[in-house]
Design a protein around this motif. Structure first.
Motif, mmCIF file in Angstrom:
data_model
loop_
_atom_site.group_PDB
_atom_site.id
_atom_site.type_symbol
_atom_site.label_atom_id
_atom_site.label_comp_id
_atom_site.label_asym_id
_atom_site.label_seq_id
_atom_site.Cartn_x
_atom_site.Cartn_y
_atom_site.Cartn_z
ATOM 1 N N ASP A 838 -7.544 62.971 19.126
ATOM 2 C CA ASP A 838 -6.195 63.058 18.897
ATOM 3 C C ASP A 838 -5.809 62.020 17.624
ATOM 4 O O ASP A 838 -5.196 62.218 16.846
ATOM 5 C CB ASP A 838 -5.228 62.657 20.122
ATOM 6 C CG ASP A 838 -5.153 63.768 21.171
ATOM 7 O OD1 ASP A 838 -5.625 64.764 20.526
ATOM 8 O OD2 ASP A 838 -4.954 63.510 22.125
ATOM 9 N N GLN A 839 -6.493 60.839 17.840
ATOM 10 C CA GLN A 839 -6.516 59.830 16.883
ATOM 11 C C GLN A 839 -6.951 60.285 15.544
ATOM 12 O O GLN A 839 -6.336 60.181 14.698
ATOM 13 C CB GLN A 839 -7.035 58.506 17.382
ATOM 14 C CG GLN A 839 -6.679 57.304 16.522
ATOM 15 C CD GLN A 839 -7.674 56.076 16.803
ATOM 16 O OE1 GLN A 839 -8.384 55.762 17.927
ATOM 17 N NE2 GLN A 839 -7.820 55.242 15.839
ATOM 18 N N GLU A 840 -8.271 60.796 15.709
ATOM 19 C CA GLU A 840 -8.973 61.411 14.657
ATOM 20 C C GLU A 840 -8.298 62.230 13.649
ATOM 21 O O GLU A 840 -8.136 62.572 12.558
ATOM 22 C CB GLU A 840 -10.253 61.743 14.868
ATOM 23 C CG GLU A 840 -11.136 62.444 13.739
ATOM 24 C CD GLU A 840 -11.753 61.379 12.733
ATOM 25 O OE1 GLU A 840 -11.593 60.042 12.782
ATOM 26 O OE2 GLU A 840 -12.163 61.653 11.629
ATOM 27 N N ARG A 841 -7.690 63.504 14.715
ATOM 28 C CA ARG A 841 -6.750 64.397 14.137
ATOM 29 C C ARG A 841 -5.743 63.908 13.458
ATOM 30 O O ARG A 841 -5.375 64.483 12.226
ATOM 31 C CB ARG A 841 -6.465 65.566 15.146
ATOM 32 C CG ARG A 841 -6.039 66.931 14.869
ATOM 33 C CD ARG A 841 -5.968 67.581 15.949
ATOM 34 N NE ARG A 841 -6.843 67.924 16.779
ATOM 35 C CZ ARG A 841 -7.098 67.797 18.252
ATOM 36 N NH1 ARG A 841 -6.231 67.111 18.618
ATOM 37 N NH2 ARG A 841 -7.954 67.822 18.895
ATOM 38 N N ALA A 842 -5.148 62.926 13.974
ATOM 39 C CA ALA A 842 -3.955 62.433 13.425
ATOM 40 C C ALA A 842 -4.262 61.673 11.886
ATOM 41 O O ALA A 842 -3.591 61.749 11.023
ATOM 42 C CB ALA A 842 -3.094 61.381 14.096
ATOM 43 N N ARG A 843 -5.216 61.030 11.916
ATOM 44 C CA ARG A 843 -5.824 60.435 10.722
ATOM 45 C C ARG A 843 -6.014 61.257 9.679
ATOM 46 O O ARG A 843 -5.621 61.294 8.534
ATOM 47 C CB ARG A 843 -7.105 59.284 11.160
ATOM 48 C CG ARG A 843 -7.526 58.597 9.953
ATOM 49 C CD ARG A 843 -8.574 57.627 10.614
ATOM 50 N NE ARG A 843 -9.935 58.561 10.442
ATOM 51 C CZ ARG A 843 -10.699 59.029 9.461
ATOM 52 N NH1 ARG A 843 -10.037 58.797 8.254
ATOM 53 N NH2 ARG A 843 -11.698 59.687 9.513
ATOM 54 N N LEU A 844 -6.661 62.445 9.945
ATOM 55 C CA LEU A 844 -7.068 63.283 8.900
ATOM 56 C C LEU A 844 -5.864 64.164 8.351
ATOM 57 O O LEU A 844 -5.625 64.270 7.320
ATOM 58 C CB LEU A 844 -8.033 64.293 9.620
ATOM 59 C CG LEU A 844 -9.515 63.930 9.577
ATOM 60 C CD1 LEU A 844 -10.298 64.879 10.486
ATOM 61 C CD2 LEU A 844 -10.219 63.583 8.402
ATOM 62 N N THR A 845 -4.808 64.353 9.375
ATOM 63 C CA THR A 845 -3.423 65.065 9.145
ATOM 64 C C THR A 845 -3.039 64.274 7.975
ATOM 65 O O THR A 845 -2.185 64.516 7.014
ATOM 66 C CB THR A 845 -2.902 65.032 9.984
ATOM 67 O OG1 THR A 845 -3.609 66.069 11.092
ATOM 68 C CG2 THR A 845 -1.577 66.044 9.896
ATOM 69 N N LYS A 846 -2.863 62.774 8.361
ATOM 70 C CA LYS A 846 -2.144 61.908 7.351
ATOM 71 C C LYS A 846 -2.836 61.702 6.011
ATOM 72 O O LYS A 846 -2.259 61.938 5.001
ATOM 73 C CB LYS A 846 -2.206 60.460 8.060
ATOM 74 C CG LYS A 846 -1.163 59.510 7.281
ATOM 75 C CD LYS A 846 -1.020 58.219 8.047
ATOM 76 C CE LYS A 846 -0.789 57.138 7.210
ATOM 77 N NZ LYS A 846 -1.464 55.856 7.536
ATOM 78 N N GLU A 847 -3.959 61.840 6.216
ATOM 79 C CA GLU A 847 -4.893 61.817 4.835
ATOM 80 C C GLU A 847 -4.701 63.030 3.944
ATOM 81 O O GLU A 847 -4.252 62.989 2.654
ATOM 82 C CB GLU A 847 -6.298 61.657 5.235
ATOM 83 C CG GLU A 847 -7.288 61.664 4.201
ATOM 84 C CD GLU A 847 -7.347 59.977 3.540
ATOM 85 O OE1 GLU A 847 -8.011 59.858 2.732
ATOM 86 O OE2 GLU A 847 -6.879 59.283 4.310
ATOM 87 N N ILE A 848 -4.681 64.370 4.729
ATOM 88 C CA ILE A 848 -4.321 65.551 4.045
ATOM 89 C C ILE A 848 -2.883 65.639 3.495
ATOM 90 O O ILE A 848 -2.809 66.007 2.336
ATOM 91 C CB ILE A 848 -4.468 66.500 4.818
ATOM 92 C CG1 ILE A 848 -5.809 66.935 5.473
ATOM 93 C CG2 ILE A 848 -4.101 67.862 4.711
ATOM 94 C CD1 ILE A 848 -6.033 67.707 6.736
ATOM 95 N N GLU A 849 -2.076 65.118 4.036
ATOM 96 C CA GLU A 849 -0.578 65.155 3.812
ATOM 97 C C GLU A 849 -0.469 64.174 2.399
ATOM 98 O O GLU A 849 0.254 64.552 1.440
ATOM 99 C CB GLU A 849 0.568 64.623 4.656
ATOM 100 C CG GLU A 849 0.693 65.851 5.706
ATOM 101 C CD GLU A 849 1.436 65.130 6.959
ATOM 102 O OE1 GLU A 849 1.770 64.053 7.353
ATOM 103 O OE2 GLU A 849 1.706 66.055 7.953
ATOM 104 N N GLN A 850 -1.066 63.125 2.553
ATOM 105 C CA GLN A 850 -1.075 62.135 1.367
ATOM 106 C C GLN A 850 -1.783 62.835 0.050
ATOM 107 O O GLN A 850 -1.060 62.834 -0.960
ATOM 108 C CB GLN A 850 -1.905 60.841 1.962
ATOM 109 C CG GLN A 850 -1.003 59.578 1.551
ATOM 110 C CD GLN A 850 -1.625 58.713 2.109
ATOM 111 O OE1 GLN A 850 -2.954 58.486 2.038
ATOM 112 N NE2 GLN A 850 -1.228 57.551 2.911
ATOM 113 N N LYS A 851 -2.703 63.307 0.416
ATOM 114 C CA LYS A 851 -3.459 64.098 -0.670
ATOM 115 C C LYS A 851 -2.608 65.273 -1.440
ATOM 116 O O LYS A 851 -2.573 65.843 -2.331
ATOM 117 C CB LYS A 851 -4.911 64.602 -0.311
ATOM 118 C CG LYS A 851 -5.721 64.639 -1.393
ATOM 119 C CD LYS A 851 -6.957 63.986 -1.116
ATOM 120 C CE LYS A 851 -7.279 62.615 -1.729
ATOM 121 N NZ LYS A 851 -8.420 61.761 -1.337
ATOM 122 N N GLN A 852 -1.838 65.961 -0.630
ATOM 123 C CA GLN A 852 -1.320 67.189 -0.877
ATOM 124 C C GLN A 852 0.091 66.560 -1.582
ATOM 125 O O GLN A 852 0.434 67.439 -2.439
ATOM 126 C CB GLN A 852 -0.625 67.925 0.548
ATOM 127 C CG GLN A 852 -1.766 68.766 0.952
ATOM 128 C CD GLN A 852 -1.363 69.591 2.448
ATOM 129 O OE1 GLN A 852 -0.488 68.860 2.992
ATOM 130 N NE2 GLN A 852 -2.027 70.592 2.827
#
Length: 901
Positions: A838-852
RNA sequence: GGGCUCUUAGCUCAGUUGGUUAGAGCGCUACGUUGACAUCGUAGAGGUCACUGGUUCGAAUCCAGUAGAGCCCACCA
């Protein structure tokens, strides 16, 4: 008497750098070795700085610390660059300041005034004072590491200098540029002398506006005037009104009876009077007010002096005679009130002229003084800055300079002091030994005829200071020094003496030598306390540079000041800031120990053999080629910054180069680690040799800022001849053969990948001791990098604490691993048992949003017709690349997130 | 009255030919001492670049104005 206390309280690491051990020793080495001495016959290009001469009464303060740091950095830099670098030190006799100090001391210790001693004996005392205390500040400057040429030290009152000063007076007089005149002057009752406008501060004070009635001589009634200085009314010789003022038009020409004095004075008309201010009628006191003086001249009024040089009412003041001016004010107001002539009193805030010397209120008085006609000198001085012959750094100060010179006034140069250069004017005497007013004076350096007496006054201190850049070199004699070292290069000073000194030096240089005294003017900001207040004795908020040197070391103080010295802004100084400099010195010291401990040294800590690299540049490791590349860039940047007088930029650059590049990456990679048995491994001699080579370059780059520690370490790097000092070493020059752009790019990628791995470790709390396996999936379009990484796998592994490393272009993501995308490459860190999905998923999602979010911005730009068509192709292309990278990275991040299920 | 400077992360400040995902030091958070440095290392959090408008494809950066802070000049009694 042994005591064994405080061994633990004083516990300091033996590895910490201790400046006290070395500073005095190296200074002595430099000074005794003649490294500061400039040679007028070397034929080298010159770099000359004339040190602003401190007052003989002075103590080193932070302003000196800052300015000397700058001047020394340039002197050392240019010396290393092969210039014949001369920095001339000296002392200023500082007329008023010094006389005041000695008089105060005399009063305190012996209860005497200078008049009790007499002129000759008093001047003798001041010389004694100078002998005893004058050198202190120059000694203090040595503590800072000032590399001035002490063999050329001058004093504004030494014999040669005094001759130069008097020569200048005579010359200006011959040229008709000096005259004696009876004008209203700024009399400073506190110091008992005239001072110039520049020495007067106009300070806002709460005062009063007194409305006073002056009765008509004929008929009933009165006219009311308003004044802030009722005590001067005793010297009134008219009342002035505006000619167009209907209220008073009919009164013009009438007479009024001056109250308390009982004199009749006329009502005159002058457009200067403002009808809408105060009463609209103005009392005119030509002897005690500049405007009134002008009015008096226009209308042919008498001047009645009622206040004397002792600031007391004189015999013209009737029964007020002998009263102090402020006591007289009170009495006069009271008397007027009694007489019913005081109409009203209003509180009134206005500017009052205050002596910057004694802080007492200036008394404008009529007095005969010597003046220099400045207009002819000012015109040329304006020209050389306008046409760029002289450049100010920062540039904006030239505006202040222009403003002052464009509105230049004649310079009153005589001072009623005893300490200074006697005015070279001689008078004939009569039978009684008194000056014979009927015979003309003679201007001459030496006594023209026996029996003639010299003018009692001395010259303004600045009348000698303005000759400093060339009189220190022997002018007016055509000495070798003058021929070689004049004109100078740069003047470093605070803006507080822009008019007093800098502008006047430029005028004097042009007028007397036909040259500008220097081509660059470096204006520093002023040092303030932490809260932005001026440091002052009364506030007790001063920071003593010597305390700071004791506490942190001279190098630390210098480096910190260099960093803070940005673009002439004032510096709010918190003493804690010197910690930064101290820490840097400590870092430099310990960085040496990384490789230094593998050198064989003698008892003095000097290596017994040289370490010279045998590998060619191409044979070096990636990090080594990268470091050398960074070093060349650093050399170029630092040199360029210094050339542009951006000293803080240069200091910051060397700091980063040393700490971030050399220590954090290069040293971390080349330093040997312990073996499994705990034994320290040896260091590869060739790696050691390169470490020495680079460190030596860094030492030289640091030397202008931190001379002591660099000199000390310099001798620990290689065996050297006794005169091969760091101070005399050649300044580094960038060498293109030691640069490799590809290596720089490749290492930079490794840095990014390593940081990514470390970041994952930190997030998942993987201890450094725990080895991990890392897979790097290189972007398919950059397959060439696989080989590069492969060659440097050891580098990567050691920096990231990795056991197993895999590189490839289509590697599968290991199970239960964290993924990071760096420059389109994927970094996988398997974290079996440690990863939280869950933590990893959240981390990646945050990263994706930032990049988007970033991508949206770039896309918006690219969708703009105007941007694509009007911006330079390279800029557009860069944006396209950014968008492509972001898209690819987002895709990979998303794939990794989805892969988590 | 005229002129100049400053306003960027909690604090102190960098950031000049206008094109960065706005930086540093200190402070803060987490973790870390098996021999360079704890005066240390690693990773991080933290900013609508005072405000408003304009110029420009694009402004922390140029221009104008507003507000606050500071400085320098100036003869309104």
């Amino acid at each position: 008497m042994s005591n064994e206390t405080s061994t633990s309280a004083n516990k300091t690491s033996t590895t910490a750098y201790d400046p006290t051990q070395i500073e005095a020793r190296w200074y002595r080495y430099w000074e005794d070795g003649g490294f500061f001495r400039a040679d007028a016959s070397s034929g080298k290009p010159t770099h000359v700085i004339a040190m602003p001469p401190p007052n003989v009464t002075g103590r080193l303060h932070m302003g000196h610390g800052l300015q000397d740091t700058v001047q020394d950095a340039y002197t050392r830099l240019r010396r290393m660059q092969g210039y014949e670098a001369l920095w001339i030190p000296g002392l200023d006799h500082a007329g008023i300041a010094t006389q005041n100090v000695v008089e105060r001391t005399l009063k305190k210790t012996e209860g005497k005034t200078r008049h009790d001693l007499g002129r000759e004996a008093f001047v003798e005392r001041v010389y004694d004072w100078k002998e005893e205390y004058g050198e202190i500040i120059l000694q203090q400057k040595r503590r800072l590491g000032v590399s001035a040429d002490w063999s050329r030290q001058r004093f504004t009152m030494d014999e040669g200098f005094s001759r130069a000063v008097q020569h200048v007076f005579v010359k200006l007089h011959e040229q008709g540029l000096i005259y004696k005149g009876d004008y209203l002057v700024n009399w400073d009752p506190g110091s008992g002398t005239v001072i110039s406008n520049e020495e007067v501060d106009n300070v806002e004070r709460d005062g009063h506006l007194w409305w006073i009635q002056y009765p008509f001589v004929e008929g009933e009634g009165h006219i009311t005037i308003a004044t802030t200085r009722p005590e001067t009314m005793l010297g009134d010789t008219a009342v002035a009104v505006n000619p167009d003022d209907d209220r008073y038009r009919t009164l013009i020409g009438k007479k009024v009876l001056l109250p308390l004095a009982g004199r009749e004075i006329p009502i005159i008309a002058d457009a200067y009077v403002k009808a809408d201010f105060g009463a609209g009628a103005l009392k005119v006191t030509p002897a005690h007010d500049e405007n009134d003086f002008a009015l008096g001249q226009r209308h042919g009024l008498d001047s009645v002096t009622v206040i004397d040089f002792d600031a007391k009412i004189n015999e013209n003041g009737g029964h007020y005679a002998g009263m102090d001016r402020f006591a007289a004010r009170k009495t006069i107001v009271a008397d007027l009130e009694k007489a019913g002539l005081l109409e009203k009193v209003e509180p009134y805030r206005h500017t009052v002229p205050i002596s910057s010397r004694s802080k007492q209120v200036i008394e404008p008085l009529l007095s005969p003084q010597w003046y220099v006609r400045m207009q002819p000198l000012a015109d040329r001085a304006l020209g050389v800055v306008r046409d760029g012959t002289i450049t100010f750094h920062p540039d904006r100060w030239k505006n202040e300079y222009f403003r002052w010179l464009e509105d230049i006034r004649d310079w009153p140069i005589s001072r009623q002091l005893w300490w200074g250069h006697r005015i070279p004017v001689w008078y004939y005497t009569d039978d009684r030994g008194e000056i014979d007013e009927h015979r003309p004076f003679v201007v001459s350096v030496d006594q023209p005829e026996p029996g003639m007496v010299q003018d009692e006054d001395v010259l303004d201190t600045w009348f000698s200071s303005w000759l400093w850049p060339f009189a220190t070199l022997g002018w007016p004699h055509e000495t070798d020094d003058l021929k070689t070292f004049y004109p100078g290069t740069v003047l470093v000073s605070g803006y507080d003496i822009l008019f007093f000194w800098i502008a006047r030096m430029i005028m004097a240089g042009l007028h007397f030598t036909d040259e500008v005294p220097y081509t660059d003017v470096f204006i520093t900001g002023m040092i303030k306390d932490k809260q932005g207040r001026w440091m002052s004795k009364s506030l007790g908020n001063g920071i003593d540079p010597l305390d700071m040197i004791e506490q942190y070391g001279a190098d630390a103080v210098r480096f910190t000041l260099s960093v803070l010295c940005a673009q002439g802004q004032d510096i709010k100084l918190d003493p804690a800031k010197f910690e930064g400099g101290r820490n840097f010195a400590n870092k430099i010291w310990n960085a040496f120990r990384v490789f230094g401990r593998f050198m064989v040294t003698d008892v003095a800590g000097r290596p017994v053999s040289d370490h010279v690299r045998t590998r060619s540049f191409d044979e070096l490791d990636l990090v080594e080629r990268w470091m050398l590349t960074r070093l060349q860039e650093g050399i170029r940047d630092i040199t360029a910054s210094m050339d542009r007088y951006r000293i803080s930029e240069a200091a910051n650059r060397i700091y980063d180069l040393f700490w971030r590049d050399y220590c954090d990456w290069y040293l971390e990679l080349i330093k040997p680690t312990n073996g499994a048995d705990g034994e320290l491994r040896t260091m590869d001699p060739d790696k050691l040799a390169l470490a020495v080579e680079i460190y030596e370059q860094l030492t030289k780059l640091l030397h202008p800022f931190m001379p002591f520690i660099t000199e000390d370490l310099w001798w620990r790097l290689r065996p050297r001849e006794e005169d091969e000092a760091c101070i005399a070493a050649g300044w580094p020059e960038a060498d293109g053969a030691l640069e490799d752009a590809d290596a720089a790019t490749a290492f930079s990628l490794i840095q990014d990948l390593v940081t990514a791995v470390r970041s994952v470790r930190a997030q998942y709390n993987v201890p450094p001791s725990k080895g991990i396996a890392v897979t790097v999936n290189v972007d398919a379009d950059r397959a060439d990098l696989v080989a590069v990484l492969d060659v440097n796998r050891a580098t990567f592994a050691s920096l990231a604490g990795v056991d197993t490393l895999s590189f490839g272009t289509s590697l599968a993501k290991p199970k239960a691993s964290a993924a990071v995308v760096v420059d389109r490459h994927e970094v996988f860190v398997p974290l079996a048992g440690m990863i939280d999905l869950d933590q990893e998923r959240a981390r990646l999602t945050k990263e994706i949003e930032q990049k988007q979010g970033f991508l949206r911005g770039v896309e918006r730009k690219l969708a703009n017709e105007n941007f694509v068509s009007r911006a330079p192709e390279a800029v557009v292309e860069k944006e396209r690349q950014k968008a492509a990278d972001a898209r690819a990275e987002i895709a990979k991040l998303e794939a990794n997130r989805d892969d988590l299920g």
